[in-house]
Design an enzyme around this catalytic site. Sequence first.
Site, PDB file in Angstrom:
ATOM      1  N   GLY A 288       2.547  -7.752  12.429  1.00  0.00           N
ATOM      2  CA  GLY A 288       2.179  -7.652  11.015  1.00  0.00           C
ATOM      3  C   GLY A 288       0.797  -8.219  10.764  1.00  0.00           C
ATOM      4  O   GLY A 288       0.028  -8.436  11.712  1.00  0.00           O
ATOM      5  N   ASN A 289       0.461  -8.451   9.524  1.00  0.00           N
ATOM      6  CA  ASN A 289      -0.818  -9.064   9.196  1.00  0.00           C
ATOM      7  C   ASN A 289      -0.645  -9.953   7.970  1.00  0.00           C
ATOM      8  O   ASN A 289       0.441 -10.005   7.387  1.00  0.00           O
ATOM      9  CB  ASN A 289      -1.900  -8.005   8.994  1.00  0.00           C
ATOM     10  CG  ASN A 289      -1.553  -7.073   7.857  1.00  0.00           C
ATOM     11  OD1 ASN A 289      -1.539  -7.475   6.700  1.00  0.00           O
ATOM     12  ND2 ASN A 289      -1.226  -5.829   8.183  1.00  0.00           N
TER      13      ASN A 289
END
Length: 448
Positions: free
Chosen positions: A237-238
């Site tokens: 993810g980020n």
Amino acid sequence: MARILIGVTGGIAAYKAPEIVRLAIAAGHSVRVIQTPTAQRFVGAASFAAITGAPVLTGEFEHDPLHGAYPGDPVAERTPISHLALVQNADLYLIAPASANTIAKLAGGYADNLVTAAALAAGGEGGVPLLIAPAMNDRMYGHPAVQANLAQLAGRGVAAIGPDAGELASHGERGVGRMSEPAVLLEAVHERLAARARAHTRRPAGGPAGHGAWPGRRVLITAGGTREPIDSVRYIGNRSSGRMGFALARRAAARGARVTLVAANVALDAPPGVEVIEVATAADLADACGRRFSDCDVLLMAAAVADFRPSAPADGKIHKDAGVPRLALEPTEDVLAALAARRLPGQVLVGFAAEHGAGGIESARGKLRRKRLDAIVVNDVSLPGIGFDAPDNEVTIIVADGREVQLARAAKDLIADRVLDEVGRLLASSEESGDRAAIGAGSARAPG
Ligand code: CTP
């Protein structure tokens, strides 16, 4: 229902063309088919003739027994020039598949076979809408020559649908290049016909800039960060929180716009009056945006979309006693670039780039050009107190006409308002140039 001309060019994906024709006829449209000589090596004219109940033309000098008429229409007495009559009598011209070679010819304005000659006879902006469904090997699709040709066509209002990612014709190869599925193409045809009908009946209350440009506008906004599964419990993810995208949605709705917010993994309350679509992965986000894109006037792409995903996520949980796993990654689709390639005249597209440190502005300028955007909003996430999950932001808006607007640090809602002011100006100027094009095309054929 509409008269649709379908041009089939040479490529493996031509095997899907009869299904497009069948679906279009099942939806009530009148269809005629034209083919390039190479296309006939993949699917014979007899197949299309059987489905459409009309002759299939493959050469510019071929006699058309129907004199350019579509099934169900009266047949004119005079024999017209076939490529002119068939396209001029159409409400829409779809080239599927569109090979790299045909795309190059369309970009260059060649008229060396019936399919390309008909594209010229379609008449450009204000004429018969032209849609293309590119299909080729992924290395060919990624070649700068093909991308430049598609960009040139998009600039002239030719919408490209797809290509999609997936298995390609060459054994064992995967990548972006597969022709979009027939049902998706038909959906795009319907959207384009509806957009054309709207353009003739609707013109939202406009103003020179600012709030006046917004009431009734349809705005599609993405927010948050996508998550790409590694196994059933882990993901790549980020750090995007979705705050900037949600602020844009809140402020655009407050100006009277009709806002759809595609939210990737955001833990914030939905802004009032905004339709929210929740998505998880880059593919989900691409799908949600793809479905709504042709209906929007403005796209604000504030989501942080993963560029890579695990190519074979595990079904269950990966346990550590099996050793350290090796993660193979594959690229995701560049959603914004793909949407920009199929943009409709008058749409305004804005990207958002979170850059780190020196060189960020230059990098964002490159993205603006490569993705063919109207503007890009860039921030430097290396600065303390702004960026991911912070209440404030500090950005530069780079506009395609070369202007660069720096916004000092402020709450994200205030930054959102300044960004919308700039987008309002872009909307107003795109509407003005649309009006000029419409006046220039005043003699063009009315929709059927
Ligand atoms: N974007 C997208 N699809 C992707 C990656 C990015 O639509 N797969 C969009 C983002 O939503 C954003 C813009 O492209 O509006 C710029 O995103 P950014 O991550 O900065 O650009 P990339 O092209 O991914 O380049 P890089 O990661 O190398 O900086």
